[in-house]
Design a protein around this motif. Sequence first.
Motif, PDB file in Angstrom:
ATOM      1  N   UNK A  49      45.718  47.299  38.443  1.00  0.00           N
ATOM      2  CA  UNK A  49      45.329  46.058  37.843  1.00  0.00           C
ATOM      3  C   UNK A  49      46.106  45.621  36.521  1.00  0.00           C
ATOM      4  N   UNK A 104      30.901  42.304  34.765  1.00  0.00           N
ATOM      5  CA  UNK A 104      31.304  43.695  34.653  1.00  0.00           C
ATOM      6  C   UNK A 104      32.036  44.106  35.993  1.00  0.00           C
ATOM      7  N   UNK A 105      31.514  43.533  37.111  1.00  0.00           N
ATOM      8  CA  UNK A 105      31.899  44.122  38.350  1.00  0.00           C
ATOM      9  C   UNK A 105      32.971  43.544  38.851  1.00  0.00           C
ATOM     10  N   UNK A 106      34.382  44.338  38.924  1.00  0.00           N
ATOM     11  CA  UNK A 106      35.595  43.925  39.275  1.00  0.00           C
ATOM     12  C   UNK A 106      35.812  44.013  40.944  1.00  0.00           C
ATOM     13  N   UNK A 107      35.340  42.994  41.397  1.00  0.00           N
ATOM     14  CA  UNK A 107      35.674  43.002  42.807  1.00  0.00           C
ATOM     15  C   UNK A 107      36.501  41.761  42.864  1.00  0.00           C
ATOM     16  N   UNK A 108      37.674  41.774  43.836  1.00  0.00           N
ATOM     17  CA  UNK A 108      38.558  40.740  43.957  1.00  0.00           C
ATOM     18  C   UNK A 108      38.464  40.167  45.302  1.00  0.00           C
ATOM     19  N   UNK A 109      38.379  38.978  45.422  1.00  0.00           N
ATOM     20  CA  UNK A 109      38.305  38.079  46.587  1.00  0.00           C
ATOM     21  C   UNK A 109      38.262  36.523  46.232  1.00  0.00           C
ATOM     22  N   UNK A 111      42.492  37.140  47.743  1.00  0.00           N
ATOM     23  CA  UNK A 111      43.855  37.584  47.123  1.00  0.00           C
ATOM     24  C   UNK A 111      44.819  36.621  47.633  1.00  0.00           C
TER      25      UNK A 111
END
Lengths: 121, 110
Positions: A49, A104-109, A111
């Motif tokens: 990251x 706070x939740x680092x989910x990535x979508x 990309x």
Amino acid sequence: QVQLRESGPGLVKPSQTLSLACTVSSGAFNSGSFYWTWIRQSAGKGLEWIGHIYGRGTTNYNPPLKSRVTISIDTSNNQFSLKLTSVTAADTAVYYCARSPVTYSPWFDPWGQGTLVTVSS
Amino acid sequence: QSALTQPASVSGSPGQSITISCTGTTSDVGGYNYVSWYQQHPGKVPKLMIYDVSNRPSGVSNRFSGSKSDNTASLTISGLQAEDEADYYCSSYSSSALVVFGTGTKVTVL
């Protein structure tokens, strides 16, 4: 469906500045609702990251890179950008832009498709 | 901030179940229910498979499930299929670095 696309030079000389842009599909760039994020992946290595931007320009960076990284936003062009200064061969990687929720939740979508940047003279 | 620890490789036969672990500390995995998992096929973009420890995004097969115990999160793939062969990465919120990824696990379907 939101789409992201990275653009920028594929080759950067050592000690120079790496500059990339991420264009977000029209109508989806409500910058206040999401973190707009940069992530990189070195060949055969894992994900790292780099940092993110949200709102009118609030940023957070990965501490090891913080002194060299700047992420900025251009809402008029649905873009956010990455600048990484004083690059070395260790910065050679595929660079992805991605979106994550402002929590706070680092989910990535989703990309972007990723862009390979090689640091070499 | 060190990367989260994952096994380098896990393998299984078609139809079997496998579990991938992701070990961190109380400053990341153990301290928050903010673990996500990504699947990456060779030359492809990472795909979100699980978020917030155990939630599946729309469109992700229910053969994928997530859990957490103390400082270790786990991704279980049940009914293993050839298409599951890929690299898998975990990610967590970190109180020091905000975001930390795992070292990655290569899943091989025998």
